[in-house]
Design an enzyme around this catalytic site. Sequence first.
Site, PDB file in Angstrom:
ATOM      1  N   HIS A  23      -2.396  -3.201  -6.283  1.00 18.59           N
ATOM      2  CA  HIS A  23      -2.915  -2.793  -4.982  1.00 18.59           C
ATOM      3  C   HIS A  23      -4.433  -2.947  -4.901  1.00 18.59           C
ATOM      4  CE1 HIS A  23      -3.384   0.686  -1.856  1.00 18.59           C
ATOM      5  NE2 HIS A  23      -3.392  -0.495  -1.268  1.00 18.59           N
TER       6      HIS A  23
ATOM      7  N   SER B 260       0.817  -1.210   0.000  1.00 18.50           N
ATOM      8  CA  SER B 260       0.000   0.000   0.000  1.00 18.50           C
ATOM      9  C   SER B 260       0.851   1.262   0.000  1.00 18.50           C
ATOM     10  CB  SER B 260      -0.931   0.002   1.215  1.00 18.50           C
ATOM     11  OG  SER B 260      -0.237  -0.356   2.374  1.00 18.50           O
TER      12      SER B 260
ATOM     13  N   ASN C  58      -3.494   6.070  -1.166  1.00 12.61           N
ATOM     14  CA  ASN C  58      -3.113   6.379   0.213  1.00 12.61           C
ATOM     15  C   ASN C  58      -2.490   7.758   0.377  1.00 12.61           C
ATOM     16  OD1 ASN C  58      -4.124   4.196   1.678  1.00 12.61           O
ATOM     17  ND2 ASN C  58      -2.529   2.881   0.815  1.00 12.61           N
TER      18      ASN C  58
ATOM     19  N   GLU D 296      -5.280  -0.735  -8.061  1.00  8.56           N
ATOM     20  CA  GLU D 296      -4.359   0.339  -8.434  1.00  8.56           C
ATOM     21  C   GLU D 296      -3.092  -0.344  -8.954  1.00  8.56           C
ATOM     22  OE1 GLU D 296      -3.250   2.676  -4.988  1.00  8.56           O
ATOM     23  OE2 GLU D 296      -3.427   4.539  -6.110  1.00  8.56           O
TER      24      GLU D 296
HETATM   25  N1  3HC Z   1     -15.675  -9.823   2.619  1.00  7.54           N
HETATM   26  C1  3HC Z   1     -16.552 -10.088   1.622  1.00  7.54           C
HETATM   27  N2  3HC Z   1     -17.702  -9.413   1.453  1.00  7.54           N
HETATM   28  C2  3HC Z   1     -18.002  -8.480   2.356  1.00  7.54           C
HETATM   29  C3  3HC Z   1     -17.149  -8.166   3.452  1.00  7.54           C
HETATM   30  C4  3HC Z   1     -15.946  -8.911   3.561  1.00  7.54           C
HETATM   31  N3  3HC Z   1     -15.066  -8.658   4.521  1.00  7.54           N
HETATM   32  N4  3HC Z   1     -17.716  -7.176   4.175  1.00  7.54           N
HETATM   33  C5  3HC Z   1     -18.891  -6.874   3.571  1.00  7.54           C
HETATM   34  N5  3HC Z   1     -19.062  -7.651   2.485  1.00  7.54           N
HETATM   35  C6  3HC Z   1     -20.177  -7.608   1.541  1.00  7.54           C
HETATM   36  C7  3HC Z   1     -21.479  -8.062   2.162  1.00  7.54           C
HETATM   37  O1  3HC Z   1     -21.611  -9.477   2.096  1.00  7.54           O
HETATM   38  C8  3HC Z   1     -22.521  -7.346   1.300  1.00  7.54           C
HETATM   39  O2  3HC Z   1     -22.690  -8.054   0.085  1.00  7.54           O
HETATM   40  P1  3HC Z   1     -24.121  -8.048  -0.700  1.00  7.54           P
HETATM   41  O3  3HC Z   1     -24.348  -6.622  -1.131  1.00  7.54           O
HETATM   42  O4  3HC Z   1     -23.865  -8.975  -1.842  1.00  7.54           O
HETATM   43  O5  3HC Z   1     -25.137  -8.510   0.281  1.00  7.54           O
HETATM   44  C9  3HC Z   1     -21.819  -6.032   0.931  1.00  7.54           C
HETATM   45  O6  3HC Z   1     -20.415  -6.253   1.138  1.00  7.54           O
HETATM   46  C10 3HC Z   1     -22.272  -4.882   1.803  1.00  7.54           C
HETATM   47  O7  3HC Z   1     -22.049  -5.264   3.157  1.00  7.54           O
HETATM   48  P2  3HC Z   1     -22.981  -4.831   4.374  1.00  7.54           P
HETATM   49  O8  3HC Z   1     -24.391  -4.597   3.892  1.00  7.54           O
HETATM   50  O9  3HC Z   1     -22.789  -5.795   5.480  1.00  7.54           O
HETATM   51  O10 3HC Z   1     -22.331  -3.519   4.905  1.00  7.54           O
HETATM   52  P3  3HC Z   1     -22.193  -2.094   4.258  1.00  7.54           P
HETATM   53  O11 3HC Z   1     -23.234  -1.790   3.241  1.00  7.54           O
HETATM   54  O12 3HC Z   1     -22.029  -1.216   5.422  1.00  7.54           O
HETATM   55  O13 3HC Z   1     -20.806  -2.217   3.455  1.00  7.54           O
HETATM   56  C11 3HC Z   1     -18.466  -2.011   3.318  1.00  7.54           C
HETATM   57  C12 3HC Z   1     -19.635  -2.633   4.081  1.00  7.54           C
HETATM   58  C13 3HC Z   1     -18.455  -2.536   1.875  1.00  7.54           C
HETATM   59  C14 3HC Z   1     -17.198  -2.448   4.032  1.00  7.54           C
HETATM   60  C15 3HC Z   1     -18.658  -0.446   3.294  1.00  7.54           C
HETATM   61  O14 3HC Z   1     -18.808   0.016   4.622  1.00  7.54           O
HETATM   62  C16 3HC Z   1     -17.495   0.289   2.662  1.00  7.54           C
HETATM   63  O15 3HC Z   1     -17.413   0.382   1.443  1.00  7.54           O
HETATM   64  N6  3HC Z   1     -16.588   0.849   3.500  1.00  7.54           N
HETATM   65  C17 3HC Z   1     -15.400   1.544   3.041  1.00  7.54           C
HETATM   66  C18 3HC Z   1     -14.355   0.530   2.690  1.00  7.54           C
HETATM   67  C19 3HC Z   1     -13.089   1.156   2.177  1.00  7.54           C
HETATM   68  O16 3HC Z   1     -12.940   2.364   2.062  1.00  7.54           O
HETATM   69  N7  3HC Z   1     -12.126   0.291   1.887  1.00  7.54           N
HETATM   70  C20 3HC Z   1     -10.833   0.706   1.443  1.00  7.54           C
HETATM   71  C21 3HC Z   1      -9.912   0.746   2.605  1.00  7.54           C
HETATM   72  S1  3HC Z   1      -8.320   1.326   2.111  1.00  7.54           S
HETATM   73  C22 3HC Z   1      -7.505  -0.041   1.601  1.00  7.54           C
HETATM   74  O17 3HC Z   1      -7.957  -1.167   1.681  1.00  7.54           O
HETATM   75  C23 3HC Z   1      -6.155   0.191   1.020  1.00  7.54           C
HETATM   76  C24 3HC Z   1      -5.035  -0.015   1.975  1.00  7.54           C
HETATM   77  O18 3HC Z   1      -3.831   0.214   1.290  1.00  7.54           O
HETATM   78  C25 3HC Z   1      -5.059   0.818   3.225  1.00  7.54           C
END
Ligand code: 3HC
Length: 301
Positions: free
Chosen positions: A150, A122, A200, A162
Amino acid sequence: SPASKRSLSTDADGIDKVAVIGAGQMGIGISYVAAKQITKGLQFVDTLLGKEVKKGKMNNEEANRVRSRIKAASENGLQDGEFAEVDLVVEAVSENLAVKQTIFSQLATHLPPHAILASNTSSISLSTLAASAIDQKTGQSRARQVVGFHFFNPVPVMKLVELIPALQTDRSVLETARGFAERMGKTVTQSADTPGFISNRLLMPFINEAIIALETGVATKEDIDTTLKLGMNHPMGPLTLADFIGLDTCLSIMEVLMRETGDSKYRPSVLLGRMVSAGYLGKKSGQGFYTYTAQPPPPPQ
Ligand code: 3HC
């Protein structure tokens, strides 16, 4: 050359067998998506597959087929020839330069000549990682086959990969990696090999600023998160997101941004440093800005 062998392949992108190094939340998520898409990770993979079957998105037979495509390799898998047929490897171990360098030197020594060496880093420089991809038997560099790949957490849900070429990366390697990411169902953006890349460089100062707002008493954690969630339609507030990503990961990325640019605008918040020292790492440790009772399925590496 490895690159020309690749471009002669009859497959759309020539990638048939993929290895993932690292079994944390990123490594397992990448394995899962790769296995799901490769023809049209492991208790956690079963959980994910179980959910899809329950929702009617997949039947049992399809779930079994996806599961059978994921094989856990032994600790000595590279030396024991278990990766002999791999076309692309995605390294997804923790953000530790020395560990990644050791892995890249081992990959360069043991992978078949045409294989692409991708990293899910990352924030660590791809050009630095590529420089460590030296075949220990022949002394030859495989830097041209290294590329940044990424993913975003949760990998099965987030639609982006990415792509980051190192200074050394072959154009054909970059294009093959792009094609494979698209075959995994992801949209691809490309970033230069600069600290934090696109994602990031923008996300971490935003999260860091939210932590500084908390530490300087601008508002409560709930009000900071609710403002961004409801005022800007972010799916999670920045403090919740920091817990979700892992506070140790957030701190290490801020430290890379600060160290490599020398720009004080990237100074990590003191509170963030203290929380990591205290072992409050966010969701994975049960305590971050918020308290979590349930532990996530995969153990941290
Ligand atoms: N694995 C697989 N699927 C998952 C999951 C997981 N860990 N967590 C949630 N899901 C799925 C659910 O099964 C659901 O699927 P469906 O629509 O088919 O039923 C869908 O995602 C939506 O989940 P929920 O309804 O339970 O919850 P939300 O609507 O609140 O969504 C979220 C959860 C997708 C995590 C949402 O809150 C989100 O998009 N958050 C922001 C995430 C983000 O910004 N990620 C990037 C982080 S930065 C990074 O990773 C880079 C690194 O370098 C730091």
